[in-house]
Motif scaffolding. Structure first.
Motif, PDB file in Angstrom:
ATOM      1  N   ARG A 187      51.927  17.717  31.609  1.00  0.00           N
ATOM      2  CA  ARG A 187      52.177  19.155  31.496  1.00  0.00           C
ATOM      3  C   ARG A 187      52.522  19.523  30.046  1.00  0.00           C
ATOM      4  O   ARG A 187      52.950  18.694  29.262  1.00  0.00           O
ATOM      5  CB  ARG A 187      53.343  19.557  32.405  1.00  0.00           C
ATOM      6  N   ARG A 188      52.314  20.786  29.748  1.00  0.00           N
ATOM      7  CA  ARG A 188      52.660  21.348  28.444  1.00  0.00           C
ATOM      8  C   ARG A 188      51.978  20.611  27.288  1.00  0.00           C
ATOM      9  O   ARG A 188      52.525  20.488  26.203  1.00  0.00           O
ATOM     10  CB  ARG A 188      54.181  21.385  28.251  1.00  0.00           C
ATOM     11  N   MET A 189      50.772  20.125  27.554  1.00  0.00           N
ATOM     12  CA  MET A 189      49.960  19.535  26.501  1.00  0.00           C
ATOM     13  C   MET A 189      48.626  20.272  26.442  1.00  0.00           C
ATOM     14  O   MET A 189      48.228  20.929  27.395  1.00  0.00           O
ATOM     15  CB  MET A 189      49.741  18.031  26.724  1.00  0.00           C
ATOM     16  N   GLN A 190      47.948  20.195  25.315  1.00  0.00           N
ATOM     17  CA  GLN A 190      46.745  20.990  25.074  1.00  0.00           C
ATOM     18  C   GLN A 190      45.517  20.110  24.801  1.00  0.00           C
ATOM     19  O   GLN A 190      44.655  20.465  24.019  1.00  0.00           O
ATOM     20  CB  GLN A 190      46.984  21.908  23.877  1.00  0.00           C
ATOM     21  N   GLU A 191      45.421  18.962  25.462  1.00  0.00           N
ATOM     22  CA  GLU A 191      44.332  18.028  25.172  1.00  0.00           C
ATOM     23  C   GLU A 191      43.066  18.300  25.976  1.00  0.00           C
ATOM     24  O   GLU A 191      41.970  17.970  25.525  1.00  0.00           O
ATOM     25  CB  GLU A 191      44.794  16.593  25.436  1.00  0.00           C
ATOM     26  N   VAL A 192      43.206  18.858  27.164  1.00  0.00           N
ATOM     27  CA  VAL A 192      42.054  19.080  28.030  1.00  0.00           C
ATOM     28  C   VAL A 192      42.117  20.496  28.604  1.00  0.00           C
ATOM     29  O   VAL A 192      43.139  20.889  29.189  1.00  0.00           O
ATOM     30  CB  VAL A 192      42.011  18.068  29.209  1.00  0.00           C
ATOM     31  N   ALA A 193      41.032  21.266  28.426  1.00  0.00           N
ATOM     32  CA  ALA A 193      40.933  22.603  29.022  1.00  0.00           C
ATOM     33  C   ALA A 193      40.158  22.496  30.328  1.00  0.00           C
ATOM     34  O   ALA A 193      39.048  21.947  30.356  1.00  0.00           O
ATOM     35  CB  ALA A 193      40.224  23.561  28.080  1.00  0.00           C
ATOM     36  N   VAL A 194      40.740  23.023  31.401  1.00  0.00           N
ATOM     37  CA  VAL A 194      40.117  22.959  32.727  1.00  0.00           C
ATOM     38  C   VAL A 194      40.028  24.368  33.304  1.00  0.00           C
ATOM     39  O   VAL A 194      41.045  25.073  33.385  1.00  0.00           O
ATOM     40  CB  VAL A 194      40.926  22.047  33.683  1.00  0.00           C
ATOM     41  N   PHE A 195      38.832  24.757  33.680  1.00  0.00           N
ATOM     42  CA  PHE A 195      38.635  26.063  34.321  1.00  0.00           C
ATOM     43  C   PHE A 195      38.772  25.876  35.826  1.00  0.00           C
ATOM     44  O   PHE A 195      38.029  25.107  36.437  1.00  0.00           O
ATOM     45  CB  PHE A 195      37.251  26.622  33.996  1.00  0.00           C
ATOM     46  N   ILE A 196      39.743  26.570  36.415  1.00  0.00           N
ATOM     47  CA  ILE A 196      39.981  26.480  37.857  1.00  0.00           C
ATOM     48  C   ILE A 196      39.549  27.798  38.486  1.00  0.00           C
ATOM     49  O   ILE A 196      40.156  28.840  38.259  1.00  0.00           O
ATOM     50  CB  ILE A 196      41.453  26.179  38.172  1.00  0.00           C
ATOM     51  N   ARG A 197      38.476  27.730  39.252  1.00  0.00           N
ATOM     52  CA  ARG A 197      37.908  28.904  39.931  1.00  0.00           C
ATOM     53  C   ARG A 197      38.230  28.808  41.413  1.00  0.00           C
ATOM     54  O   ARG A 197      37.883  27.828  42.073  1.00  0.00           O
ATOM     55  CB  ARG A 197      36.392  28.945  39.725  1.00  0.00           C
ATOM     56  N   THR A 198      38.948  29.800  41.928  1.00  0.00           N
ATOM     57  CA  THR A 198      39.331  29.774  43.341  1.00  0.00           C
ATOM     58  C   THR A 198      38.441  30.697  44.161  1.00  0.00           C
ATOM     59  O   THR A 198      38.015  31.756  43.691  1.00  0.00           O
ATOM     60  CB  THR A 198      40.803  30.177  43.532  1.00  0.00           C
ATOM     61  N   TYR A 199      38.166  30.265  45.376  1.00  0.00           N
ATOM     62  CA  TYR A 199      37.379  31.052  46.312  1.00  0.00           C
ATOM     63  C   TYR A 199      38.206  31.216  47.589  1.00  0.00           C
ATOM     64  O   TYR A 199      38.185  30.361  48.481  1.00  0.00           O
ATOM     65  CB  TYR A 199      36.056  30.357  46.637  1.00  0.00           C
ATOM     66  N   ALA A 200      38.964  32.273  47.639  1.00  0.00           N
ATOM     67  CA  ALA A 200      39.745  32.583  48.829  1.00  0.00           C
ATOM     68  C   ALA A 200      38.922  33.475  49.750  1.00  0.00           C
ATOM     69  O   ALA A 200      38.008  34.162  49.290  1.00  0.00           O
ATOM     70  CB  ALA A 200      41.044  33.277  48.449  1.00  0.00           C
ATOM     71  N   PRO A 201      39.188  33.468  51.050  1.00  0.00           N
ATOM     72  CA  PRO A 201      38.488  34.397  51.940  1.00  0.00           C
ATOM     73  C   PRO A 201      38.675  35.832  51.473  1.00  0.00           C
ATOM     74  O   PRO A 201      39.669  36.150  50.807  1.00  0.00           O
ATOM     75  CB  PRO A 201      39.171  34.163  53.300  1.00  0.00           C
ATOM     76  N   PRO A 202      37.732  36.722  51.766  1.00  0.00           N
ATOM     77  CA  PRO A 202      37.874  38.115  51.327  1.00  0.00           C
ATOM     78  C   PRO A 202      39.183  38.719  51.839  1.00  0.00           C
ATOM     79  O   PRO A 202      39.629  38.397  52.950  1.00  0.00           O
ATOM     80  CB  PRO A 202      36.668  38.812  51.967  1.00  0.00           C
ATOM     81  N   PRO A 203      39.819  39.585  51.052  1.00  0.00           N
ATOM     82  CA  PRO A 203      41.031  40.252  51.536  1.00  0.00           C
ATOM     83  C   PRO A 203      40.696  41.169  52.704  1.00  0.00           C
ATOM     84  O   PRO A 203      39.555  41.610  52.863  1.00  0.00           O
ATOM     85  CB  PRO A 203      41.506  41.058  50.317  1.00  0.00           C
ATOM     86  N   ARG A 204      41.689  41.459  53.511  1.00  0.00           N
ATOM     87  CA  ARG A 204      41.479  42.275  54.704  1.00  0.00           C
ATOM     88  C   ARG A 204      41.813  43.735  54.444  1.00  0.00           C
ATOM     89  O   ARG A 204      42.730  44.063  53.688  1.00  0.00           O
ATOM     90  CB  ARG A 204      42.334  41.767  55.870  1.00  0.00           C
ATOM     91  N   MET A 205      41.064  44.625  55.090  1.00  0.00           N
ATOM     92  CA  MET A 205      41.401  46.032  55.174  1.00  0.00           C
ATOM     93  C   MET A 205      41.517  46.371  56.653  1.00  0.00           C
ATOM     94  O   MET A 205      40.554  46.230  57.407  1.00  0.00           O
ATOM     95  CB  MET A 205      40.345  46.923  54.511  1.00  0.00           C
ATOM     96  N   LEU A 206      42.700  46.802  57.069  1.00  0.00           N
ATOM     97  CA  LEU A 206      42.951  47.180  58.457  1.00  0.00           C
ATOM     98  C   LEU A 206      42.996  48.696  58.538  1.00  0.00           C
ATOM     99  O   LEU A 206      43.867  49.332  57.920  1.00  0.00           O
ATOM    100  CB  LEU A 206      44.269  46.571  58.946  1.00  0.00           C
ATOM    101  N   VAL A 207      42.056  49.274  59.265  1.00  0.00           N
ATOM    102  CA  VAL A 207      41.947  50.728  59.393  1.00  0.00           C
ATOM    103  C   VAL A 207      42.335  51.115  60.814  1.00  0.00           C
ATOM    104  O   VAL A 207      41.685  50.678  61.775  1.00  0.00           O
ATOM    105  CB  VAL A 207      40.517  51.211  59.076  1.00  0.00           C
ATOM    106  N   PHE A 208      43.368  51.917  60.947  1.00  0.00           N
ATOM    107  CA  PHE A 208      43.851  52.320  62.265  1.00  0.00           C
ATOM    108  C   PHE A 208      43.523  53.793  62.507  1.00  0.00           C
ATOM    109  O   PHE A 208      43.823  54.657  61.684  1.00  0.00           O
ATOM    110  CB  PHE A 208      45.363  52.088  62.369  1.00  0.00           C
ATOM    111  N   GLY A 209      42.876  54.043  63.644  1.00  0.00           N
ATOM    112  CA  GLY A 209      42.467  55.389  64.003  1.00  0.00           C
ATOM    113  C   GLY A 209      40.960  55.528  63.919  1.00  0.00           C
ATOM    114  O   GLY A 209      40.397  55.560  62.824  1.00  0.00           O
ATOM    115  N   ALA A 210      40.280  55.599  65.042  1.00  0.00           N
ATOM    116  CA  ALA A 210      38.809  55.607  65.072  1.00  0.00           C
ATOM    117  C   ALA A 210      38.268  57.021  64.917  1.00  0.00           C
ATOM    118  O   ALA A 210      37.685  57.601  65.833  1.00  0.00           O
ATOM    119  CB  ALA A 210      38.308  54.968  66.364  1.00  0.00           C
TER     120      ALA A 210
END
Length: 372
Positions: A187-210
């Protein structure tokens, strides 16, 4: 990635070599965020975009070189020189792009496995070395701890362990970024750069009232990339025919459904019922969740009456301050579609911390979080 997922999966399944150009860093104003992807296959076909057209021509040539065996590369594009017709971004920002090829059957199978997880909405992170004391392009695919160990390697056991730990934390937050480590994961060293790309499920939209406004809100929610659920207790209104773009249409009492479904810090809740017998129990349940946004439709008179009912039911002022009510930004909206745009605008404002004012009246960075 998701916008070109079917194209990429088809090429992997058919064994077609391809190069992926992925935005790994953005400085200042830029058209696309980190994680945006353009692919070039062995036939020269292009899918996706990293800049909306500013640098794709040059990046195409880089991708062809990488496909021909030049090895993974990180290329940087800054502001263009209009007089010299140089390649660059007209918006004035800078992007860094990783270009990596997938040629062998094993490489294509590994990429295909990652794409399958993304398509199935299963949380996964991909870590790729960009530079430093590790092989550029080395990959590690990380899933939550209860879904099995990481696959691949970045070159050392210590580096793999440190990146796996960080990637799981970033995956839980839906965060994508470059992280720096020592050659063995220090930790706290600058020797290796790593790109971390996350793929989480899409966020939810809950719509109440039809209602009609809910149909328009569901459409724009889907357009924005949310997994949309519409819920109403009335069978005659909560039908698939009335909400064809929603991922789910649920017939249940709103508060009962909300108490039984998953809500996280990315969830958007839109309460469009404006009926006290639905609103009060539903909003009490909503205020107990970590939802990012709780918008409630109704006139100002309805809003004040609703607040009084919620106070009587035990809601405190801190909780009531979370309500976006009356819902939406002041756009002068009249129709259900215009109202849906107003709601979507407020959702985006809450997500990124915008002011809601015309950009022409403001100075400084257009995209929030930028320093220039």
């Amino acid at each position: 990635m998701r916008d070109i997922l079917p194209d990429l999966r088809a090429r992997c399944a058919d064994g077609v070599p391809l190069a992926l150009a992925t935005v790994v860093a953005v400085h200042g104003s830029a058209p696309r965020d980190p994680g945006a992807v353009m692919a070039v296959d062995a036939a020269g076909t292009v899918v996706g975009s990293v800049s909306g057209g500013c640098v794709e021509g040059d990046l195409y040539e880089v991708a062809r070189e990488v496909l021909a065996g030049a090895g993974p590369r990180v290329v940087t594009y800054g502001i263009s020189d209009d007089e010299a017709f140089g390649v660059g971004l007209t918006c004035g920002g800078t992007i860094e792009v990783l270009v990596r090829a997938y040629v062998s059957p094993a490489e294509l199978a590994d990429l295909g496995a990652l794409l399958d997880l993304i398509a199935d909405d299963r949380p996964v992170a991909e870590a790729t070395v960009l530079s430093g004391a590790a092989e550029t392009g080395a990959r590690l695919v990380v899933r939550p701890s209860d879904a099995g160990p990481a696959t691949g390697t970045l070159g050392s056991e210590g580096l793999d362990a440190a990146v796996t730990d960080d990637a799981r934390g970033m995956l839980a937050q839906g965060h994508t970024a470059i992280q720096w480590y020592g050659a063995h994961g220090q930790r706290r060293m600058q020797e290796v750069a790593v790109f971390i790309r996350t793929y989480a499920p899409p966020p939810r939209m809950l719509v109440f009232g039809a209602i009609d406004h809910a149909a328009a809100t569901a459409r724009i929610g889907s357009f924005l990339g949310y997994r949309v659920t519409v819920c109403d207790a009335r069978p005659a209104f909560a039908t698939r025919k009335r909400f064809p773009t929603a991922d789910e249409v649920v017939r249940a009492w709103p508060h009962t459904y909300l108490e039984s479904t998953e809500v996280d810090a990315r969830t958007v809740i839109c309460v469009l019922t404006h009926d006290p017998k639905f609103d009060v129990p539903l909003l009490l349940a909503a205020l107990r969740t970590p939802a990012a946004y709780i918008g409630v439709m109704g006139s100002r008179r309805t809003h004040h009456d609703r607040l009084a009912r919620l106070r009587e039911a035990g809601a405190d002022e801190a909780a009531l301050a979370r309500l976006a009510s009356p819902v939406g930004l002041d756009l002068g909206a009249r129709t259900p579609e215009e109202t849906a745009v107003s709601i979507a605008a407020e959702v985006i404002q809450h997500r990124w911390g915008g002011t809601g004012r015309p950009l022409g009246e403001l100075t400084g960075a257009i995209h929030h979080g930028e320093t220039s």
